[in-house]
Structure formats: C-alpha cells, structure tokens
Design an enzyme around this catalytic site. Structure first.
Site, PDB file in Angstrom:
ATOM      1  N   GLY A  20       0.692   4.644  -1.723  1.00 24.34           N
ATOM      2  CA  GLY A  20      -0.257   3.778  -1.319  1.00 24.34           C
ATOM      3  C   GLY A  20       0.282   2.291  -1.067  1.00 24.34           C
ATOM      4  N   ASP A 132       5.461  -0.292 -15.759  1.00 25.46           N
ATOM      5  CA  ASP A 132       5.110   0.925 -15.015  1.00 25.46           C
ATOM      6  C   ASP A 132       6.327   1.814 -14.977  1.00 25.46           C
ATOM      7  OD1 ASP A 132       3.408   2.543 -13.537  1.00 25.46           O
ATOM      8  OD2 ASP A 132       4.002   1.864 -11.446  1.00 25.46           O
TER       9      ASP A 132
END
Length: 285
Positions: A20, A132
């Site tokens: 994405g 992350d």
C-alpha cells in the site's frame, strides 16, 4: 512500472515487491554501475502529500545512519512526477519469509536478534526510533546478516510536530505502526522512544523462536492482547529455550516502557552472551 523505465539515473529491471505504501524494484544505477533497490510511490498516490512525506521521512531517517545492520540509503528525489528512494539492494530474503518456514535455531535467533539490536542501537544513538520493527522490515543478507529497512514511520523521540497533512502520521495522539508488534504506549497513542522499539524486538524474538508472534498477527484482537495479556514464556511455547533467552524476551515485553531493558546495546550484549562458552570450572588437586 515496466523494465527499462528510467527514474533519474536509475533503470528499472524487475519488481521485487509491492504494498500500500509503494513498490520496490531492482534497478541499475547507470552512473555508479551498481544495483539498487528503488522504492517508488504507486501512481495512484503520487499526489498524496502524506505518502510523499513518509517516503522523504524514511530517506532522512535512514540516511542519518551508517551501520552494517541498516540498509544504506543512496538518494531520494523526484523525476517526472515519480517520487523515489534508492537504497542498498540486499541479496537475500525478508525475515518474514524466513520465519514463515518455521521456527529458527538458537544460533539463528541469537545472531539475527543481536544484529537487529545493534542496528536499533545505531538508530537510537542519533535519535531515530523505528516504530515499525517487524520481520517484514528486516532483510537477511548473505550469511544471515540482518538489515533494518523501511524507516517510513521513524521519528525522533518526543519531537513536537504541528498537525498538518505532511506530519499527521507522526503527531502524538495518532496510532501508527503494525498491530501485534506495537508497544502498549504506541497503541495508546502516547509518546514513543527507544524502548518502544525494544518491545517490538521482544515480539520478533518470540516469533523467531516459536514461529508465531505472541499477540497474534494483527487487528483488534492483537491490540487487545498486547494491552491486557502477558505473552506466554518461550520455554512453554517451544521447549529448549535457554532460561536467559526466556527472561530477556519477558523483560522486553513488559507493558510499561520503564520496566524494559535500558538500551538496545544491553539487549545485544545479553543475546551475544548466550553463545559464549561457559567458563571452565576451577580444578582442584
């Protein structure tokens, strides 16, 4: 993007992966005659200020680092509307692909875990928090050397930012990260610091040893388990875990940031100690 397409001085060769937030291609730097990984925004999002800002943030964060366990960033820019990031092409597979084949050996867990910890220590030393960390954001180079990638959510700890389209992904009060790997303070949209990455490292170590993440693989259930449930000890999930490794992972997965290890360097040292030979017992005559 088709093979042969030029982006700046780079010539696209083949697609490596897409998601994405962008696509990554193997490409050739025609000026320096070397292979690179070229990350570009999807065409549908080239005008998205948030995504452009995230790619630039990734470039700035990673470019401030020089360490064997962090993928090198060579250049970031824009060419005919294509926003790109050129970085080291790691000749290997993602850690996610490796763990998908099953749990790792103790030697692998320790060496990969220590490498990740050392990469995080380098980032933390210059004020960069990854935010992350997960197996998909670790590449394994030859001989299994781990390299941190994707600093798109990275930020300096507790740095104030004005709420704007360019920065809202990193504004306190906004949840960013990957459920199942995010520390409780991330899930509560509180301030993050180096200890946030250490929690994620605990999740990764648990996954490497057991073959699965302790709080599940995403979604609301993973978020609830992270906040309110304790992870099962490693030796209960898979026999044979050294007590020191089990204790370290439990230490990393403490709900309160202040209860975790003091630094990524400490974690790397504790992991390395697991493979050191035990001192010989003194002999008596």
């Amino acid at each position: 993007m088709q093979p042969g397409r030029r982006v700046g001085r780079f010539v696209v060769e083949r697609l490596l992966g897409a998601g994405g937030m962008g696509a990554v291609y193997a490409a050739r730097d025609e000026v320096l005659d070397r292979s690179v990984a070229l990350k570009v925004l999807p065409a549908a999002h080239e005008d998205d200020a948030d995504r452009r800002a995230r790619l630039l943030r990734e470039a700035r964060s990673a470019a401030s680092l020089s360490h064997p366990n962090v993928a090198i960033v060579y250049e970031a820019g824009e060419d005919e509307g294509v926003v790109f990031l050129a970085m080291e092409l790691v000749d290997g597979e993602s850690l996610a692909s490796r763990v998908a084949r099953g749990p790792l050996s103790l030697d692998e867990v320790v060496s990969i875990g220590a490498g990740i910890a050392n990469g995080l220590a380098a980032a933390h030393a210059v004020g960069v928090v990854h935010r992350d960390l997960k197996p998909a954001n670790v590449m394994l180079a030859r001989r299994g050397v781990p390299k941190l990638v994707d600093f798109g959510l990275a930020r300096a700890p507790d740095r104030a930012q004005a709420p704007s389209r360019e920065s809202r992904e990193s504004v306190p009060g906004t949840i960013v990260g990957t459920p199942g790997y995010m520390a409780p303070e991330q899930l509560r949209a509180e301030a993050t610091d180096a200890r946030t990455d250490l929690f994620a490292l605990g999740v990764v170590l648990h996954e490497l040893w057991t073959g699965r993440a302790p709080f599940g693989d995403g979604g609301l259930r993973a978020m609830a388990l992270t906040l309110y449930e304790e992870a099962a000890p490693l030796d209960r999930e898979r026999p044979g875990a050294p007590p020191a490794l089990t204790a370290l992972v439990q230490h990393l997965l403490q709900k309160e940031a202040g209860s975790r290890p003091g630094s990524a360097t400490e974690v790397a040292d504790r992991l390395a100690a697991l493979l050191r030979p035990a001192p010989a017992s003194p002999t008596t005559s």
